[in-house]
Design a protein around this motif. Structure first.
Motif, PDB file in Angstrom:
ATOM      1  N   PRO A 269      30.095  79.462  91.903  1.00 53.85           N
ATOM      2  CA  PRO A 269      30.600  78.205  91.345  1.00 53.85           C
ATOM      3  C   PRO A 269      30.330  76.983  92.231  1.00 53.85           C
ATOM      4  O   PRO A 269      29.981  75.921  91.733  1.00 53.85           O
ATOM      5  CB  PRO A 269      32.106  78.464  91.207  1.00 53.85           C
ATOM      6  CG  PRO A 269      32.194  79.940  91.011  1.00 53.85           C
ATOM      7  CD  PRO A 269      31.122  80.508  91.903  1.00 53.85           C
ATOM      8  N   SER A 270      30.460  77.141  93.537  1.00 56.08           N
ATOM      9  CA  SER A 270      30.230  76.006  94.437  1.00 56.08           C
ATOM     10  C   SER A 270      28.762  75.596  94.484  1.00 56.08           C
ATOM     11  O   SER A 270      28.432  74.411  94.531  1.00 56.08           O
ATOM     12  CB  SER A 270      30.681  76.352  95.850  1.00 56.08           C
ATOM     13  OG  SER A 270      32.041  76.633  95.872  1.00 56.08           O
TER      14      SER A 270
ATOM     15  N   SER B 131      27.547  74.973  90.103  1.00 55.77           N
ATOM     16  CA  SER B 131      28.269  74.207  89.078  1.00 55.77           C
ATOM     17  C   SER B 131      27.696  72.820  88.833  1.00 55.77           C
ATOM     18  O   SER B 131      27.635  72.363  87.686  1.00 55.77           O
ATOM     19  CB  SER B 131      29.751  74.111  89.428  1.00 55.77           C
ATOM     20  OG  SER B 131      29.932  73.374  90.609  1.00 55.77           O
ATOM     21  N   HIS B 132      27.263  72.149  89.861  1.00 51.51           N
ATOM     22  CA  HIS B 132      26.733  70.801  89.673  1.00 51.51           C
ATOM     23  C   HIS B 132      25.326  70.808  89.080  1.00 51.51           C
ATOM     24  O   HIS B 132      24.796  69.767  88.703  1.00 51.51           O
ATOM     25  CB  HIS B 132      26.751  70.033  90.999  1.00 51.51           C
ATOM     26  CG  HIS B 132      25.791  70.562  92.004  1.00 51.51           C
ATOM     27  ND1 HIS B 132      26.057  71.704  92.732  1.00 51.51           N
ATOM     28  CD2 HIS B 132      24.562  70.150  92.378  1.00 51.51           C
ATOM     29  CE1 HIS B 132      25.019  71.942  93.530  1.00 51.51           C
ATOM     30  NE2 HIS B 132      24.108  71.019  93.334  1.00 51.51           N
TER      31      HIS B 132
ATOM     32  N   LEU C 134      24.521  72.631  86.350  1.00 51.86           N
ATOM     33  CA  LEU C 134      24.618  72.913  84.920  1.00 51.86           C
ATOM     34  C   LEU C 134      24.801  71.623  84.141  1.00 51.86           C
ATOM     35  O   LEU C 134      25.471  70.697  84.592  1.00 51.86           O
ATOM     36  CB  LEU C 134      25.824  73.806  84.626  1.00 51.86           C
ATOM     37  CG  LEU C 134      25.851  75.189  85.233  1.00 51.86           C
ATOM     38  CD1 LEU C 134      27.122  75.896  84.800  1.00 51.86           C
ATOM     39  CD2 LEU C 134      24.634  75.987  84.839  1.00 51.86           C
TER      40      LEU C 134
ATOM     41  N   GLU D 101      36.063  71.348  79.620  1.00 57.89           N
ATOM     42  CA  GLU D 101      35.452  72.409  80.422  1.00 57.89           C
ATOM     43  C   GLU D 101      34.672  71.801  81.580  1.00 57.89           C
ATOM     44  O   GLU D 101      34.166  70.689  81.484  1.00 57.89           O
ATOM     45  CB  GLU D 101      34.529  73.269  79.558  1.00 57.89           C
ATOM     46  CG  GLU D 101      35.280  74.103  78.541  1.00 57.89           C
ATOM     47  CD  GLU D 101      34.396  75.129  77.878  1.00 57.89           C
ATOM     48  OE1 GLU D 101      33.701  75.860  78.600  1.00 57.89           O
ATOM     49  OE2 GLU D 101      34.424  75.179  76.642  1.00 57.89           O
ATOM     50  N   THR D 102      34.585  72.557  82.650  1.00 49.21           N
ATOM     51  CA  THR D 102      33.830  72.126  83.827  1.00 49.21           C
ATOM     52  C   THR D 102      32.791  73.180  84.173  1.00 49.21           C
ATOM     53  O   THR D 102      32.888  74.335  83.739  1.00 49.21           O
ATOM     54  CB  THR D 102      34.755  71.938  85.042  1.00 49.21           C
ATOM     55  OG1 THR D 102      35.319  73.204  85.389  1.00 49.21           O
ATOM     56  CG2 THR D 102      35.849  70.924  84.757  1.00 49.21           C
ATOM     57  N   GLY D 103      31.822  72.788  84.980  1.00 49.63           N
ATOM     58  CA  GLY D 103      30.805  73.729  85.429  1.00 49.63           C
ATOM     59  C   GLY D 103      31.402  74.874  86.217  1.00 49.63           C
ATOM     60  O   GLY D 103      30.995  76.025  86.071  1.00 49.63           O
ATOM     61  N   VAL D 104      32.392  74.586  87.036  1.00 51.54           N
ATOM     62  CA  VAL D 104      33.049  75.626  87.828  1.00 51.54           C
ATOM     63  C   VAL D 104      33.722  76.637  86.907  1.00 51.54           C
ATOM     64  O   VAL D 104      33.586  77.847  87.077  1.00 51.54           O
ATOM     65  CB  VAL D 104      34.068  75.012  88.820  1.00 51.54           C
ATOM     66  CG1 VAL D 104      34.887  76.090  89.488  1.00 51.54           C
ATOM     67  CG2 VAL D 104      33.360  74.161  89.852  1.00 51.54           C
TER      68      VAL D 104
ATOM     69  N   LEU E  61      31.129  78.815  85.084  1.00 50.49           N
ATOM     70  CA  LEU E  61      30.539  79.808  85.983  1.00 50.49           C
ATOM     71  C   LEU E  61      31.521  80.924  86.311  1.00 50.49           C
ATOM     72  O   LEU E  61      31.134  82.097  86.393  1.00 50.49           O
ATOM     73  CB  LEU E  61      30.036  79.148  87.259  1.00 50.49           C
ATOM     74  CG  LEU E  61      28.703  78.439  87.089  1.00 50.49           C
ATOM     75  CD1 LEU E  61      28.438  77.513  88.252  1.00 50.49           C
ATOM     76  CD2 LEU E  61      27.589  79.442  86.947  1.00 50.49           C
ATOM     77  N   GLN E  62      32.772  80.594  86.498  1.00 53.42           N
ATOM     78  CA  GLN E  62      33.761  81.630  86.772  1.00 53.42           C
ATOM     79  C   GLN E  62      33.894  82.575  85.581  1.00 53.42           C
ATOM     80  O   GLN E  62      33.994  83.793  85.758  1.00 53.42           O
ATOM     81  CB  GLN E  62      35.114  81.001  87.130  1.00 53.42           C
ATOM     82  CG  GLN E  62      35.113  80.378  88.498  1.00 53.42           C
ATOM     83  CD  GLN E  62      36.389  79.612  88.807  1.00 53.42           C
ATOM     84  OE1 GLN E  62      37.122  79.202  87.916  1.00 53.42           O
ATOM     85  NE2 GLN E  62      36.637  79.382  90.086  1.00 53.42           N
TER      86      GLN E  62
END
Length: 79
Positions: A44-45, A48-49, A51, A62-65, A68-69
């Motif tokens: 995720p770290s 995530s940025h 995506l 929703e967030t990229g993190v 991914l999780q």
């Protein structure tokens, strides 16, 4: 890359960045091999940025993190 919330997934360079970061974490831990737990912890770290989420996913909060999780928890760890 096939998550319903993702418009554009990580590139091959993103995958390489994850591999490099995982190798560093393994080396700091005193090992010369990477475990699946390191990939899941750093994914995720590192990714995530990179995506690009679909607009409807972003509007839903929703967030990229988070994406991914979800994706990484759905993949079984090899034995």
């Amino acid at each position: 890359r096939r998550h319903s919330s993702v418009a554009i997934g990580g590139s091959p360079r993103a995958g390489l960045a994850l591999v490099r970061a995982s190798r560093v974490r393994a080396a700091v831990s005193g090992r010369n091999y990477v475990t699946p737990d390191e990939i899941k912890a750093l994914g995720p770290s590192v990714l995530s940025h990179r995506l690009i989420l679909r607009p409807e996913a972003r509007m839903a909060g929703e967030t990229g993190v988070g994406v991914l999780q979800q994706a990484m928890s759905a993949v079984p760890v090899p034995r």
